[in-house]
Design an enzyme around this catalytic site. Sequence first.
Site, PDB file in Angstrom:
ATOM      1  N   ASP A  32      10.016  42.775  92.340  1.00 61.85           N
ATOM      2  CA  ASP A  32       8.604  42.474  92.058  1.00 61.85           C
ATOM      3  C   ASP A  32       8.043  41.398  92.987  1.00 61.85           C
ATOM      4  O   ASP A  32       8.781  40.554  93.514  1.00 61.85           O
ATOM      5  CB  ASP A  32       8.460  41.956  90.614  1.00 61.85           C
ATOM      6  CG  ASP A  32       8.546  43.073  89.595  1.00 61.85           C
ATOM      7  OD1 ASP A  32       9.002  44.176  89.943  1.00 61.85           O
ATOM      8  OD2 ASP A  32       8.181  42.817  88.436  1.00 61.85           O
ATOM      9  N   HIS A  56      13.285  39.815  91.906  1.00 63.94           N
ATOM     10  CA  HIS A  56      12.068  39.389  92.622  1.00 63.94           C
ATOM     11  C   HIS A  56      12.345  39.136  94.099  1.00 63.94           C
ATOM     12  O   HIS A  56      13.122  38.238  94.432  1.00 63.94           O
ATOM     13  CB  HIS A  56      11.510  38.110  91.983  1.00 63.94           C
ATOM     14  CG  HIS A  56      10.983  38.335  90.604  1.00 63.94           C
ATOM     15  ND1 HIS A  56      11.803  38.446  89.507  1.00 63.94           N
ATOM     16  CD2 HIS A  56       9.716  38.494  90.149  1.00 63.94           C
ATOM     17  CE1 HIS A  56      11.064  38.671  88.434  1.00 63.94           C
ATOM     18  NE2 HIS A  56       9.790  38.704  88.789  1.00 63.94           N
TER      19      HIS A  56
HETATM   20 ZN   LIG Z   1       5.526  39.702  88.984  1.00 63.70          ZN
END
Ligand SMILES: [Zn+2]
Length: 273
Positions: free
Chosen positions: A83, A228
């Site tokens: 992400d 992430h």
């Molecule tokens: Zn995010």
Amino acid sequence: MFEGNVRLISMLGVLTVIVIASLMLDYFHILRRPVRISMGIALLAMGAGAVLTLGAVLPDNHFYGQVCAQVQTKHKVVALTFDDGPYSPYTEQILDILQERNVPATFFLVGSNAAKHPQLVKRIVDEGHQIGNHTYTHVDLLKLDRAQAIEEIDRTNAVLKSEVGFVPHVARPPHGFRDPAIMDVMASRGLSVVEWSVMSKDWTNPGEEAIVERTINKVKNGSIVLLHDGDGIAAKADRSQTVAATRKIIEKLQAQGYRFVTVDEILKSREAK
Ligand SMILES: [Zn+2]
């Protein structure tokens, strides 16, 4: 169950008024006999508030509509999702590892970051990974009105379309937060909402080993892993722990016989109920 324009904040506002009014009635000994009806109403309203809030924030909760957090399958498949990118140099480093190990993944891209790094978005797609919409400014969609939420989604889709020629059909709202209106906006754009079932809190940089351990310990068939490569729109945090952990997670899970797939592929491996 809900109209497409219903907002969590409005429902919580109504419930708060009910709780306060009921507690006042109880305080003034109104509706207290034969049982404390107003106190009961206050408690019910608090419970409803908790249910509504959990429906918005828990990744595997389907209260506001179908989301995908993991799939039931007998196959040893797992989907890695990254992400908040693209975010140089970490996205490139993760792409290098994925390429080296021949592992497909899914990237939930922040539109404003995608606008800054078109070559990275192209590379992600060219190397066989899936992309998803993660809003334009990584804002909590529960705090926006419907028109603003639509703009977040549409601007991101427009950037991605101009860079790679198509728009994604999956989205992940920032933090996973959604309510009936957000689910409706996603559906109106043909976007399925994808959450996750395994999270290591890698964004807190707890150490490479912690990210690996927390992930490996929770993975099972059909898991969707949240990692992430980016850092919201701030793009300040170091993501080298996630990069290093990604390599180890892939090595360890492959050694256990797991096969990595994109979100689309893991959805296809879902067993009929
Ligand atoms: Zn995010």
